[in-house]
Design an enzyme around this catalytic site. Structure first.
Site, PDB file in Angstrom:
ATOM      1  N   GLN A 166      22.651  52.231  69.449  1.00 49.19           N
ATOM      2  CA  GLN A 166      22.694  53.270  68.419  1.00 49.19           C
ATOM      3  C   GLN A 166      21.453  54.156  68.492  1.00 49.19           C
ATOM      4  O   GLN A 166      21.553  55.386  68.535  1.00 49.19           O
ATOM      5  CB  GLN A 166      22.785  52.600  67.033  1.00 49.19           C
ATOM      6  CG  GLN A 166      22.820  53.587  65.884  1.00 49.19           C
ATOM      7  CD  GLN A 166      24.134  54.345  65.817  1.00 49.19           C
ATOM      8  OE1 GLN A 166      25.190  53.753  65.831  1.00 49.19           O
ATOM      9  NE2 GLN A 166      24.077  55.672  65.756  1.00 49.19           N
ATOM     10  N   ASP A 221      20.766  54.995  56.495  1.00 51.54           N
ATOM     11  CA  ASP A 221      21.820  54.020  56.823  1.00 51.54           C
ATOM     12  C   ASP A 221      22.220  53.342  55.513  1.00 51.54           C
ATOM     13  O   ASP A 221      21.521  53.462  54.500  1.00 51.54           O
ATOM     14  CB  ASP A 221      21.265  52.999  57.844  1.00 51.54           C
ATOM     15  CG  ASP A 221      22.300  51.959  58.272  1.00 51.54           C
ATOM     16  OD1 ASP A 221      23.510  52.223  58.117  1.00 51.54           O
ATOM     17  OD2 ASP A 221      21.900  50.886  58.772  1.00 51.54           O
ATOM     18  N   CYS A 270      23.829  56.620  61.175  1.00 48.67           N
ATOM     19  CA  CYS A 270      24.527  55.919  62.275  1.00 48.67           C
ATOM     20  C   CYS A 270      26.011  55.736  61.987  1.00 48.67           C
ATOM     21  O   CYS A 270      26.786  55.533  62.919  1.00 48.67           O
ATOM     22  CB  CYS A 270      23.862  54.565  62.518  1.00 48.67           C
ATOM     23  SG  CYS A 270      23.798  53.524  61.054  1.00 48.67           S
ATOM     24  N   HIS A 324      19.892  47.325  66.742  1.00 49.52           N
ATOM     25  CA  HIS A 324      21.115  48.007  67.205  1.00 49.52           C
ATOM     26  C   HIS A 324      20.658  49.000  68.287  1.00 49.52           C
ATOM     27  O   HIS A 324      20.601  50.208  68.061  1.00 49.52           O
ATOM     28  CB  HIS A 324      21.764  48.722  66.012  1.00 49.52           C
ATOM     29  CG  HIS A 324      23.168  49.182  66.245  1.00 49.52           C
ATOM     30  ND1 HIS A 324      23.857  48.949  67.424  1.00 49.52           N
ATOM     31  CD2 HIS A 324      24.026  49.881  65.439  1.00 49.52           C
ATOM     32  CE1 HIS A 324      25.072  49.474  67.316  1.00 49.52           C
ATOM     33  NE2 HIS A 324      25.191  50.049  66.124  1.00 49.52           N
ATOM     34  N   ARG A 361      28.474  41.922  69.678  1.00 48.58           N
ATOM     35  CA  ARG A 361      28.012  42.264  68.319  1.00 48.58           C
ATOM     36  C   ARG A 361      28.096  40.999  67.490  1.00 48.58           C
ATOM     37  O   ARG A 361      29.165  40.415  67.320  1.00 48.58           O
ATOM     38  CB  ARG A 361      28.901  43.351  67.703  1.00 48.58           C
ATOM     39  CG  ARG A 361      28.755  43.427  66.198  1.00 48.58           C
ATOM     40  CD  ARG A 361      29.402  44.630  65.580  1.00 48.58           C
ATOM     41  NE  ARG A 361      28.668  45.831  65.901  1.00 48.58           N
ATOM     42  CZ  ARG A 361      28.829  46.993  65.268  1.00 48.58           C
ATOM     43  NH1 ARG A 361      29.696  47.097  64.280  1.00 48.58           N
ATOM     44  NH2 ARG A 361      28.130  48.042  65.614  1.00 48.58           N
ATOM     45  N   ARG A 381      27.326  57.846  71.308  1.00 51.41           N
ATOM     46  CA  ARG A 381      27.386  56.399  71.560  1.00 51.41           C
ATOM     47  C   ARG A 381      28.113  56.144  72.876  1.00 51.41           C
ATOM     48  O   ARG A 381      27.728  55.288  73.659  1.00 51.41           O
ATOM     49  CB  ARG A 381      28.112  55.685  70.401  1.00 51.41           C
ATOM     50  CG  ARG A 381      27.350  55.626  69.089  1.00 51.41           C
ATOM     51  CD  ARG A 381      26.149  54.726  69.173  1.00 51.41           C
ATOM     52  NE  ARG A 381      26.526  53.382  69.579  1.00 51.41           N
ATOM     53  CZ  ARG A 381      27.063  52.457  68.778  1.00 51.41           C
ATOM     54  NH1 ARG A 381      27.245  52.715  67.498  1.00 51.41           N
ATOM     55  NH2 ARG A 381      27.373  51.252  69.225  1.00 51.41           N
TER      56      ARG A 381
HETATM   57  N1  NVA Z   1      22.803  48.503  59.256  1.00 49.51           N
HETATM   58  C1  NVA Z   1      24.228  48.599  59.454  1.00 49.51           C
HETATM   59  C2  NVA Z   1      24.532  49.378  60.688  1.00 49.51           C
HETATM   60  C3  NVA Z   1      25.999  49.564  60.973  1.00 49.51           C
HETATM   61  C4  NVA Z   1      26.253  50.326  62.224  1.00 49.51           C
HETATM   62  C5  NVA Z   1      24.816  47.202  59.529  1.00 49.51           C
HETATM   63  O1  NVA Z   1      24.230  46.347  60.187  1.00 49.51           O
HETATM   64  O2  NVA Z   1      25.856  46.964  58.902  1.00 49.51           O
HETATM   65  N1   CP Z   2      27.388  52.867  64.121  1.00 45.02           N
HETATM   66  C1   CP Z   2      28.145  51.800  64.477  1.00 45.02           C
HETATM   67  O1   CP Z   2      27.724  50.905  65.208  1.00 45.02           O
HETATM   68  O2   CP Z   2      29.399  51.844  63.971  1.00 45.02           O
HETATM   69  P1   CP Z   2      30.446  50.633  63.967  1.00 45.02           P
HETATM   70  O3   CP Z   2      29.874  49.584  63.056  1.00 45.02           O
HETATM   71  O4   CP Z   2      31.721  51.218  63.451  1.00 45.02           O
HETATM   72  O5   CP Z   2      30.579  50.116  65.368  1.00 45.02           O
END
Ligand code: NVA
Ligand code: CP
Length: 300
Positions: free
Chosen positions: A130, A219, A259, A127, A100, A287
């Site tokens: 997800q 989101d 998400c 992502h 990540r 997930r």
């Molecule tokens: N769009 C959000 C998704 C988190 C799972 C982010 O990138 O922070």
């Molecule tokens: N939805 C998701 O990826 O959650 P986290 O950012 O907590 O991993």
């Protein structure tokens, strides 16, 4: 170079369906493959996480492996050494790498030089785990249909882009309701539009997007790495809040999705998130199942 998941379109449409089928069979415990038996897998995080970290660590252990949590404080990807060298070194120790981070190009560079699968656990661009998990969740809750209508409300971000990726592979009526200043990725939008089996539309009218939809999805307005833009985004996106008024315009059997993590009271109301049409915690659970299926598929 091993098979990797940098974005959903690394799979063909048939492969995506195979992964969904594998997910179903693994979730129901019809099969329990252990492709990581006797191996370790590295989970590299440059951004915060609850779901991704825990579901990957649990999933790796359920596939027979040992998960190693690494933050960028240790490896300083691309700074202490090149991404390519890090990929070559990590491949000597572990059977799979989940990452990540911010830049999609770092994930792709890792995949190019690693000899083990790389799984994208979120970048600024996409992502994939997800949205594959979310589509699986949809199919569990909705009546079977050739093409579902998904209305996404809010920021055009990594989640929106991953929906576009999926719509470029399988038939989806995907409607994005967002401000002109917060659009999704242009290239991924064009690619999704070029799939004649999907119908992809962008509008700044949330009512138009949600009319008769099977799924209302939202989101956070400001993603990780963009929190300094929170006020500006809120100003632009307030009118796209997923609330009861919009949910009532969707199909009566529609589900509400997020998400997570959610900023309750902003992009989604408590009433919707805690209401009978919400499936947000099923999404979180899935997930685990989809990632186990993705890892098993890439390692087969
Ligand atoms: N769009 C959000 C998704 C988190 C799972 C982010 O990138 O922070
Ligand atoms: N939805 C998701 O990826 O959650 P986290 O950012 O907590 O991993």
């Amino acid at each position: 170079m091993a098979r990797s998941l940098c974005q959903i379109t690394d799979f063909t449409s048939d492969e995506v369906k195979e992964v969904f089928d594998l997910c179903r069979r693994m979730k129901t415990k019809e099969i329990a493959p252990k492709p990581l038996e006797g191996k370790s897998a590295a989970c590299i995080f440059t951004k915060a996480s609850l779901r991704t970290r825990i579901s990957f660590e649990v999933g790796i252990s359920e596939l027979g492996g040992n998960a190693l949590y690494v933050t960028d404080n240790e490896i300083k990807l691309g700074q202490r050494e090149s991404v390519a060298d890090a990929a070559r070194v990590l491949s000597r120790y572990v059977g799979l790498i989940m990452i990540r981070t911010f830049k999609q190009s770092d994930v792709e560079e890792l995949a190019k030089h690693a000899s083990v699968p790389i799984v994208n656990g979120l970048t600024d661009l996409v992502h994939p785990c997800q949205i594959m998990g979310d589509y699986f969740t949809m199919t569990e809750h909705l009546e079977k249909k050739e093409r579902y209508t998904v209305a996404y409300l809010g920021d055009g971000n990594n989640i929106t882009n991953s929906w576009l990726n999926l719509a470029s592979l399988i038939p989806i009526d995907f409607r994005v309701a967002t401000d002109a200043g917060t659009p999704p990725d242009k290239t991924l939008l064009e690619k999704a539009k070029s799939n004649a089996d999907s119908a992809v539309m962008i509008t700044d009218d949330p009512k138009e997007a949600v009319a008769g939809a099977d799924v209302l999805y939202t989101d956070v307005w400001a993603s990780m790495g963009q929190k300094h833009l929170a006020e500006e985004k809120e100003e632009k996106l307030r009118r796209f809040q997923l609330n009861k008024v919009l949910l009532e315009r969707a199909d009566p059997k529609a589900i509400a999705m997020h998400c997570l993590p959610a900023e309750r009271g902003k992009e989604i109301t408590d009433e919707v998130m805690d209401g009978p049409q919400s499936v947000v915690f099923d999404q979180a659970e899935n997930r685990l199942h989809i990632q186990k299926a993705i890892m098993a598929y890439l390692l087969k």
